[in-house]
Design a protein around this motif. Structure first.
Motif, mmCIF file in Angstrom:
data_model
loop_
_atom_site.group_PDB
_atom_site.id
_atom_site.type_symbol
_atom_site.label_atom_id
_atom_site.label_comp_id
_atom_site.label_asym_id
_atom_site.label_seq_id
_atom_site.Cartn_x
_atom_site.Cartn_y
_atom_site.Cartn_z
ATOM 1 N N SER A 48 0.845 -1.251 -0.152
ATOM 2 C CA SER A 48 -0.054 0.121 0.090
ATOM 3 C C SER A 48 0.807 1.058 -0.009
ATOM 4 C CB SER A 48 -0.866 0.028 1.346
ATOM 5 O OG SER A 48 -1.551 1.063 1.227
ATOM 6 N N PHE A 49 1.772 1.326 1.002
ATOM 7 C CA PHE A 49 2.652 2.600 1.212
ATOM 8 C C PHE A 49 3.718 2.559 -0.140
ATOM 9 C CE2 PHE A 49 1.940 2.130 5.741
ATOM 10 C CZ PHE A 49 0.923 3.028 5.787
ATOM 11 N N LEU A 50 3.983 1.514 -0.663
ATOM 12 C CA LEU A 50 4.815 1.672 -2.001
ATOM 13 C C LEU A 50 4.224 2.285 -3.133
ATOM 14 C CD1 LEU A 50 7.717 1.025 -2.671
ATOM 15 C CD2 LEU A 50 7.008 -1.418 -3.288
ATOM 16 N N ARG A 51 2.924 2.012 -3.289
ATOM 17 C CA ARG A 51 2.335 2.594 -4.421
ATOM 18 C C ARG A 51 2.131 3.933 -4.142
ATOM 19 N NH1 ARG A 51 -1.094 0.181 -7.853
ATOM 20 N NH2 ARG A 51 -2.798 1.734 -7.676
ATOM 21 N N GLN A 52 2.303 4.672 -2.827
ATOM 22 C CA GLN A 52 2.022 5.917 -2.748
ATOM 23 C C GLN A 52 3.366 6.808 -2.480
ATOM 24 O OE1 GLN A 52 -1.203 6.630 0.352
ATOM 25 N NE2 GLN A 52 -1.280 4.506 0.362
ATOM 26 N N SER A 53 4.417 6.056 -2.780
ATOM 27 C CA SER A 53 5.769 6.627 -2.587
ATOM 28 C C SER A 53 6.399 7.117 -3.845
ATOM 29 C CB SER A 53 6.706 5.513 -1.816
ATOM 30 O OG SER A 53 6.105 5.091 -0.479
ATOM 31 N N SER A 54 7.303 7.824 -3.841
ATOM 32 C CA SER A 54 8.346 8.489 -5.119
ATOM 33 C C SER A 54 9.519 7.604 -4.958
ATOM 34 C CB SER A 54 8.378 9.932 -4.826
ATOM 35 O OG SER A 54 9.081 10.671 -5.725
ATOM 36 N N LEU A 55 9.519 7.121 -6.286
ATOM 37 C CA LEU A 55 11.018 6.309 -6.269
ATOM 38 C C LEU A 55 11.730 6.884 -7.337
ATOM 39 C CD1 LEU A 55 9.554 2.533 -7.014
ATOM 40 C CD2 LEU A 55 10.141 3.722 -4.881
ATOM 41 N N SER A 56 12.861 7.731 -6.623
ATOM 42 C CA SER A 56 13.922 8.574 -7.229
ATOM 43 C C SER A 56 15.015 7.639 -7.712
ATOM 44 C CB SER A 56 14.171 9.610 -6.431
ATOM 45 O OG SER A 56 14.858 9.256 -5.323
ATOM 46 N N GLY A 57 15.625 8.330 -8.525
ATOM 47 C CA GLY A 57 16.833 7.535 -9.004
ATOM 48 C C GLY A 57 17.976 7.021 -7.892
ATOM 49 N N GLN A 58 17.942 7.988 -6.977
ATOM 50 C CA GLN A 58 19.052 7.920 -5.913
ATOM 51 C C GLN A 58 18.667 6.719 -4.786
ATOM 52 O OE1 GLN A 58 19.902 11.960 -4.636
ATOM 53 N NE2 GLN A 58 22.176 11.478 -4.817
ATOM 54 N N ILE A 59 17.396 6.306 -4.837
ATOM 55 C CA ILE A 59 16.808 5.524 -3.691
ATOM 56 C C ILE A 59 17.592 4.231 -3.556
ATOM 57 C CG2 ILE A 59 15.212 3.865 -5.037
ATOM 58 C CD1 ILE A 59 13.225 4.787 -2.894
ATOM 59 N N TRP A 60 18.232 3.760 -4.153
ATOM 60 C CA TRP A 60 18.984 2.612 -4.202
ATOM 61 C C TRP A 60 20.281 2.852 -3.447
ATOM 62 C CZ3 TRP A 60 17.248 -2.002 -5.520
ATOM 63 C CH2 TRP A 60 15.977 -2.152 -6.591
ATOM 64 N N ILE A 61 20.561 3.737 -3.005
ATOM 65 C CA ILE A 61 21.580 4.294 -2.027
ATOM 66 C C ILE A 61 21.331 4.085 -0.716
ATOM 67 C CG2 ILE A 61 21.272 6.682 -1.763
ATOM 68 C CD1 ILE A 61 24.203 7.201 -2.071
ATOM 69 N N ALA A 62 20.019 4.146 -0.348
ATOM 70 C CA ALA A 62 19.673 3.598 1.010
ATOM 71 C C ALA A 62 20.006 2.519 1.550
ATOM 72 C CB ALA A 62 18.271 3.625 1.160
ATOM 73 N N PRO A 63 20.068 1.317 0.710
ATOM 74 C CA PRO A 63 20.845 -0.150 1.486
ATOM 75 C C PRO A 63 22.245 -0.009 1.585
ATOM 76 C CG PRO A 63 19.556 -0.398 -0.688
ATOM 77 C CD PRO A 63 19.149 0.987 -0.150
#
Length: 305
Positions: A48-63
């Motif tokens: 549910s929350f993933l559908r409402q989230s913004s996936l930017s190009g930098q998000i893979w840096i989080a892990p």
């Protein structure tokens, strides 16, 4: 300050309800609630929350930053153990050393980090916390954490069970499914029900934390736990939070990462301690004290950053 007080009332109220219920209800209730959240509640929330989230190009840096925080915490904990051995002329038992390192590295970025992120920054940035947890903290806990526990605890009989638990974890599967259907069109009533179930699961996760805290009774390892909490909730967020702009992370995205790094020790540390016969008293004390310390450190981080 008003928003922070409102957050404390909501989070603290739900945790307090769980604390009271945990002392009144049978000990099987937290277990059943945890199983429901693990298999149903958390996966629904993720989709549910993933559908409402913004996936930017930098998000893979989080892990990647999650792994950096884990390694830095482990290194600082190792230095602390060596310093204790040098100045006090005593070396903690290996089981205690393992619990110290685990409490200094593994954070409660799921059951506690998710609700706090949603309350402070909203659903738009939830994906950053999700990537940090599912691709960083979770593999760190049941990968590096288990390897460390097996090394110090001497119990190597559960590696296959651990690998199996990772592979069948519904949170990871729902994460992949959520990515696939993030932009898909679904009926409005289904979207509405998904969102309501997601928020109910968030509330239940806070109640579960209170229930588990209500069952924790050991405080005799507080001095040892203090070292781990100082590393996990103060030094690591301060050091890495200061260099987040070097990774291109500023504003709300940096705040999400900082909040995840500053979370108290994960309940997974207690699970690992019990499985591999580590210092359970230290793990229990670090969990309970960490939730209390968070009430003090959370406004400090929001003010500093």
């Amino acid at each position: 300050m008003t928003n922070l007080l409102e957050l404390y009332v909501k989070l603290g109220g739900l945790v307090l309800v769980g604390f009271i219920l945990g002392r009144k209800l049978p000990v099987t209730v937290p277990t059943r609630l945890g199983q429901f959240l693990f298999w149903v509640g958390v996966p629904i929330s993720i989709v549910s929350f993933l559908r409402q989230s913004s996936l930017s190009g930098q998000i893979w840096i989080a892990p990647a930053i999650a792994y950096l925080a884990i390694l830095l915490g482990a290194f600082l904990a190792w230095l602390g153990i060596k310093a204790q051995a040098y100045f006090r002329k005593t070396v903690p038992q290996q089981s205690t050393q393992a619990s110290l390192i685990l409490a200094a590295t593994l954070g409660n970025t799921g059951y506690l980090g998710f609700p706090i992120t949603l309350a402070i920054l909203g659903k738009e940035y939830f994906a950053w916390a999700l990537f940090y947890d599912l691709l960083g903290s979770f593999p760190g806990t049941y990968g590096l954490g288990v390897l460390l526990a097996a090394r110090f605890g001497g119990d190597v009989q559960n590696h296959w069970q651990t690998a199996r638990a990772i592979l069948i974890n519904p949170a990871l599967w729902s994460f992949g499914f959520g990515l696939l259907v993030q932009k898909a069109t679904i009926p409005t009533v289904v979207e509405f029900c998904l969102e309501k179930l997601a928020w109910i699961s968030v509330a239940l996760s806070l109640v579960l934390i209170g229930m588990r805290l209500g069952l924790l009774k050991s405080w005799r390892s507080l001095p040892q736990a203090g070292m781990s909490l100082g590393i996990k909730m103060l030094l690591v967020p301060l050091i890495l939070g200061s260099i987040l702009p070097l990774f291109g992370l500023t504003g709300s995205t940096a705040k999400v990462i900082l909040l995840q790094m500053a979370m108290p020790p994960a309940f997974g540390t207690l699970v690992i301690a019990e499985t591999f016969n580590l210092d359970r008293d230290l793990a229990v004390t670090a969990l309970a004290a960490g939730v209390i310390v968070l009430l003090v450190t959370l406004p400090i981080w929001l003010w500093l950053f």
